[in-house]
Design a protein around this motif. Structure first.
Motif, PDB file in Angstrom:
ATOM      1  N   ASP A   1       0.841  -1.208   0.000  1.00 20.29           N
ATOM      2  CA  ASP A   1       0.000   0.000   0.000  1.00 20.29           C
ATOM      3  C   ASP A   1       0.874   1.255   0.000  1.00 20.29           C
ATOM      4  N   MET A   2       1.848   1.268   0.913  1.00 19.44           N
ATOM      5  CA  MET A   2       2.682   2.464   1.051  1.00 19.44           C
ATOM      6  C   MET A   2       3.494   2.720  -0.226  1.00 19.44           C
ATOM      7  N   GLN A   3       4.014   1.637  -0.813  1.00 17.03           N
ATOM      8  CA  GLN A   3       4.814   1.799  -2.022  1.00 17.03           C
ATOM      9  C   GLN A   3       3.957   2.295  -3.189  1.00 17.03           C
ATOM     10  N   MET A   4       2.753   1.727  -3.332  1.00 15.72           N
ATOM     11  CA  MET A   4       1.891   2.173  -4.436  1.00 15.72           C
ATOM     12  C   MET A   4       1.505   3.641  -4.258  1.00 15.72           C
ATOM     13  N   ILE A   5       1.230   4.043  -3.023  1.00 20.52           N
ATOM     14  CA  ILE A   5       0.900   5.454  -2.762  1.00 20.52           C
ATOM     15  C   ILE A   5       2.107   6.322  -3.123  1.00 20.52           C
ATOM     16  N   ALA A   6       3.304   5.856  -2.746  1.00 20.15           N
ATOM     17  CA  ALA A   6       4.522   6.632  -3.048  1.00 20.15           C
ATOM     18  C   ALA A   6       4.734   6.727  -4.561  1.00 20.15           C
ATOM     19  N   GLU A   7       4.395   5.646  -5.279  1.00 16.46           N
ATOM     20  CA  GLU A   7       4.559   5.689  -6.743  1.00 16.46           C
ATOM     21  C   GLU A   7       3.597   6.713  -7.359  1.00 16.46           C
ATOM     22  N   ILE A   8       2.366   6.746  -6.838  1.00 15.17           N
ATOM     23  CA  ILE A   8       1.393   7.718  -7.351  1.00 15.17           C
ATOM     24  C   ILE A   8       1.863   9.144  -7.033  1.00 15.17           C
ATOM     25  N   TYR A   9       2.425   9.321  -5.844  1.00 19.30           N
ATOM     26  CA  TYR A   9       2.989  10.628  -5.482  1.00 19.30           C
ATOM     27  C   TYR A   9       4.119  10.989  -6.453  1.00 19.30           C
ATOM     28  N   GLY A  10       4.915   9.985  -6.815  1.00 17.39           N
ATOM     29  CA  GLY A  10       6.013  10.203  -7.769  1.00 17.39           C
ATOM     30  C   GLY A  10       5.487  10.640  -9.129  1.00 17.39           C
ATOM     31  N   VAL A  11       4.376  10.039  -9.580  1.00 16.80           N
ATOM     32  CA  VAL A  11       3.792  10.443 -10.868  1.00 16.80           C
ATOM     33  C   VAL A  11       3.307  11.892 -10.767  1.00 16.80           C
TER      34      VAL A  11
ATOM     35  N   ARG B   1       4.439  14.224  -8.755  1.00 19.25           N
ATOM     36  CA  ARG B   1       5.576  15.142  -8.612  1.00 19.25           C
ATOM     37  C   ARG B   1       6.415  15.220  -9.885  1.00 19.25           C
ATOM     38  N   ASP B   2       6.811  14.042 -10.412  1.00 15.73           N
ATOM     39  CA  ASP B   2       7.786  14.042 -11.509  1.00 15.73           C
ATOM     40  C   ASP B   2       7.145  13.912 -12.884  1.00 15.73           C
ATOM     41  N   GLY B   3       5.896  13.460 -12.911  1.00 13.43           N
ATOM     42  CA  GLY B   3       5.244  13.308 -14.211  1.00 13.43           C
ATOM     43  C   GLY B   3       4.285  14.453 -14.502  1.00 13.43           C
TER      44      GLY B   3
ATOM     45  N   GLY C   1       6.734  17.089 -15.538  1.00 13.83           N
ATOM     46  CA  GLY C   1       5.524  17.554 -16.225  1.00 13.83           C
ATOM     47  C   GLY C   1       5.379  16.967 -17.612  1.00 13.83           C
ATOM     48  N   SER C   2       5.920  15.749 -17.828  1.00 14.09           N
ATOM     49  CA  SER C   2       6.013  15.247 -19.199  1.00 14.09           C
ATOM     50  C   SER C   2       5.004  14.159 -19.550  1.00 14.09           C
TER      51      SER C   2
ATOM     52  N   ALA D   1       6.031   4.418 -17.719  1.00 13.18           N
ATOM     53  CA  ALA D   1       7.175   3.782 -18.394  1.00 13.18           C
ATOM     54  C   ALA D   1       7.763   4.742 -19.425  1.00 13.18           C
ATOM     55  N   MET D   2       6.898   5.408 -20.210  1.00  9.59           N
ATOM     56  CA  MET D   2       7.400   6.327 -21.218  1.00  9.59           C
ATOM     57  C   MET D   2       8.024   7.579 -20.573  1.00  9.59           C
ATOM     58  N   GLY D   3       7.516   7.936 -19.398  1.00 10.09           N
ATOM     59  CA  GLY D   3       8.075   9.097 -18.692  1.00 10.09           C
ATOM     60  C   GLY D   3       9.247   8.725 -17.793  1.00 10.09           C
ATOM     61  N   GLU D   4       9.679   7.471 -17.872  1.00 16.58           N
ATOM     62  CA  GLU D   4      10.840   6.977 -17.112  1.00 16.58           C
ATOM     63  C   GLU D   4      10.631   7.070 -15.602  1.00 16.58           C
ATOM     64  N   LEU D   5       9.388   6.829 -15.175  1.00 17.52           N
ATOM     65  CA  LEU D   5       9.100   6.880 -13.743  1.00 17.52           C
ATOM     66  C   LEU D   5       9.030   5.464 -13.177  1.00 17.52           C
ATOM     67  N   PRO D   6       9.703   5.202 -12.066  1.00 21.50           N
ATOM     68  CA  PRO D   6       9.682   3.845 -11.506  1.00 21.50           C
ATOM     69  C   PRO D   6       8.338   3.531 -10.858  1.00 21.50           C
ATOM     70  N   LEU D   7       7.671   2.488 -11.349  1.00 17.68           N
ATOM     71  CA  LEU D   7       6.371   2.079 -10.800  1.00 17.68           C
ATOM     72  C   LEU D   7       6.427   0.576 -10.524  1.00 17.68           C
TER      73      LEU D   7
END
Ligand code: NDP
Length: 475
Positions: A196-206, A208-210, A313-314, A412-418
Motif C-alpha cells: 500500500d505504502m509503495q503504491m501510494i509513493a509511486e502515485i505521489y512520484g507520478v 511530482r515528476d510526471g 511535467g512530461s 514507463a514512457m516518462g521513465e518513472l519507476p512504478l
C-alpha cells in the motif's frame, strides 16, 4: 496491594501504550522493563493520565511474577527475536503450570510455533499475538491477531477484546488459529502495508515528476480521495504528511526528508513466506525491492548522472486515472496477500477464515480502510479465496484496470519507476490469460534438461526430439 490481573514486560513505545490501555479498561496491570528508567517514565505517564492506581511497577522479575493473580497471564512486548527467547528463559523458572505467556511483538511465525511447542509440555500456555496500529493504536485500540491454543485464547479474550479497536461495534480482535497463525497473519498484514505504502509513493512520484504537482497540490488530491473508495488511514496520513511544512524553512517537509526507507523484517518475511508457499505476491516483493533500491542513494545519484533525470511535467494521465490505478493496484495486492494467507492456512492446518481477518483489519491497524469492509463482506458471501473472482471486485477491476494500464504505460514512457503498480498490472494480465507462455519455458526446460512436458490428450512427461547444438569453439 491486591494482585494484578495481568503482567506486561517491555515498556517501549508499544508496551507502555498497551499497558495504559489495559489499565484504562479497568484491569490492574503489573509492569516490568529491563531498564528501570522506562518503568519510571511509564509511571509518570500513568500518573498524568490518572491510571497509576491500576498500574503496579515491579523492576524485579521475581517480584513482578509474584505480584500477579494466578493462573498468571504475562504479555511480553520486547524486541522480536532473541530478546523474546531470553525473556521466556528468564520467566520459565518463575512460572507455574497453567500460567500463560502472551507474546505481542512482531515475531516470525515459525519462532512462535517453536515457542508454543516447547512450552506446551511444561504446562505453560503460549499465545503469539500480532498487534497493529502503532503507538496510537496500542493506546486507544489496535487490531489484534491472536494465534495459539483456544483454551489460552478464552482466558485472554476479555482483556484483549477490551483493549482492541472496534468497527461499528464489532471487535477488531480475533483468535485466528493454533501456534504461529496470529503472527503469520500479522506478517502478511505488514507485507500488504508495504505494498500500500509503495503504491501510494509511486502515485505521489507520478504527481511530482510526471505532472509537476507540488506537495500542497498532491496533498489536496489525497485528501479528496480519502472521501472516496480509497478512504483509508494510509491515504489520510499521506495527505497530512504532504501538507506539513518545515518550521525552519517553510518548505514542504516531505521535500526535506531523505528518500531512503528502512525495513525491520516483516516485509521481507512476508515476501519469503509467499515465495516458500509458491504464491505470487508481486506487490509485496516489489515494495520490499523498492525499499532496497531507496537505500542505495549513492548508486542512484551516480546512475542519474549517466542516464539522465526523468523529465518533469512530461506525462499525460488524469487525476481520475491515478485514483483508479491505485484502487486496481490495491485490489491486486490484497488478492495476493489473502492468497498467501489461504495457502499458509492450508499448509499448516490453521483453518484461517479470510472474512474474519478482513473484519479485524477494518479498524485499529495501519491498513484499515473502507475497502476492507467490502472485502469482509465479499469473503463472507463467497468462499473463493481469489478476490479477483469475487463479483463486487470483478466490477471494480473492470472499471479500474484500464486506468492502471494508462498510468503504467505513461509512467514507463516518462521513465518513472512504478515497481508495484506495474507488477500488479502484469500479475492481473498474467492471471487472466487462459493461454500463457509457459509452454515455451517447458520446451526450453526439456531441451536443456529433459524435464519433460505435457500435451493434452497425449499425457505428461513427454520429450521433444530437439536438434543437437554443436559448439564450434569446442570442436
Ligand atoms: P521499542 O524499541 O520502543 O522498545 C523495545 C522494548 O524491548 C524495550 O522495552 C526494551 O527494553 C525491550 N528489549 C529490547 N531488547 C531486550 C532484551 N534483550 N531483553 C529485555 N528487553 C529488551 O519497541 P516497540 O515498542 O516499538 O516494539 C516492541 C515490539 O512490538 C517489537 O517486536 C516490534 O516489532 C513490535 N511492534 C512495533 C510497532 C510500532 O509501531 N513500533 C507496531 C507493532 C508491533 P529497554 O528499555 O531495556 O531497552
Amino acid at each position: 496491594m491486591s494482585k494484578a490481573d495481568i503482567g506486561l514486560i517491555g515498556l517501549g513505545v508499544m508496551g507502555a501504550n498497551l499497558a495504559l490501555n489495559i489499565a484504562e479498561k479497568g484491569y490492574t496491570v503489573a509492569v516490568n522493563n529491563r531498564s528501570v528508567a522506562k518503568i519510571e517514565d511509564f509511571m509518570v505517564a500513568a500518573r498524568q493520565q490518572g491510571l497509576d492506581g491500576r498500574t503496579l511497577p515491579e523492576a524485579d522479575l521475581t517480584a513482578f511474577v509474584r505480584s500477579l493473580r494466578t493462573p498468571r497471564s504475562i504479555i511480553i512486548m520486547v524486541k522480536a527475536g532473541k530478546p523474546v527467547d531470553d525473556m521466556i528463559a528468564q520467566l520459565l523458572p518463575l512460572l507455574d503450570k497453567g500460567d500463560a505467556i502472551i507474546e505481542c511483538g512482531n515475531s516470525l511465525s515459525s519462532d512462535t510455533q517453536r515457542r508454543f511447542d516447547a512450552l506446551r509440555p511444561e504446562g505453560i500456555g503460549y499465545l503469539g499475538v500480532g498487534v497493529s496500529g502503532g503507538a496510537e493504536g496500542a493506546r486507544h485500540g489496535p487490531s489484534i491477531m491472536v494465534g495459539g491454543s483456544k483454551e489460552e485464547w478464552h482466558n485472554a479474550e476479555p482483556v484483549l477484546k477490551a483493549i482492541a479497536a472496534d468497527f461499528e461495534g464489532e471487535s477488531c480482535c480475533a483468535w485466528l488459529g493454533e501456534g504461529g497463525a496470529g503472527h503469520f497473519v500479522k506478517t502478511i498484514h505488514n507485507g500488504i502495508e508495504y505494498g500500500d505504502m509503495q503504491m501510494i509513493a509511486e502515485i505521489y512520484g507520478v504527481m511530482r515528476d510526471g505532472l509537476g504537482m507540488d506537495a500542497a497540490a498532491s496533498a489536496a488530491v489525497f485528501k479528496r480521495w480519502n472521501a472516496g473508495p480509497l478512504n483509508s488511514y494510509l491515504i489520510e496520513i499521506t495527505g497530512l504528511v504532504l501538507e506539513a511544512t518545515d518550521g525552519e524553512t517553510g518548505r514542504p517537509l516531505v521535500e526535506l526528508i531523505l528518500d531512503k526507507a528502512g525495513q525491520k523484517g516483516t516485509g521481507v518475511w512476508s515476501a519469503i513466506a509467499a515465495q516458500e508457499l509458491g504464491v505470487p505476491a508481486t506487490a509485496i516483493e516489489g515494495a520490499v525491492a523498492a525499499r532496497a533500491i531507496s537505500a542505495r542513494k549513492d548508486e542512484r545519484i551516480a546512475a542519474e548522472r549517466i542516464y539522465g533525470k526523468p523529465g518533469r511535467g512530461s506525462i499525460a494521465v488524469t487525476i481520475d486515472d491515478l485514483e483508479k490505478a491505485l484502487l486496481a493496484g490495491k485490489i491486486v495486492s490484497y488478492t495476493q496477500g489473502f492468497s498467501v494467507i489461504a495457502r499458509a492456512a492450508e499448509q499448516n492446518g490453521w483453518g484461517l477464515h479470510l472474512a474474519t481477518i478482513a473484519r479485524i483489519w477494518r479498524a485499529g491497524c495501519i491498513i484499515r480502510s473502507r475497502f476492507l469492509d467490502q472485502m469482509a463482506t465479499a469473503f463472507a458471501s463467497d468462499a473463493s479465496t481469489n478476490l479477483l473472482m469475487v463479483p463486487d471486485f470483478v466490477q471494480v477491476m473492470k472499471d479500474c484496470h484500464p486506468a492502471l494500464r494508462r498510468v503504467v504505460a505513461a509512467g514507463a514512457m516518462g521513465e518513472l519507476p512504478l515497481i508495484c503498480l506495474s507488477s500488479a498490472l502484469s500479475y492481473f494480465d498474467g492471471s487472466r490469460q487462459a493461454q500463457g507462455t509457459a509452454n515455451l519455458i517447458q520446451g526450453q526446460r526439456d531441451f536443456f534438461g529433459a524435464h519433460g512436458f505435457e500435451i493434452e490428450g497425449r499425457g505428461s512427461d513427454l520429450h521433444g526430439r530437439w536438434p543437437a547444438i554443436i559448439d564450434a569453439a569446442a570442436e
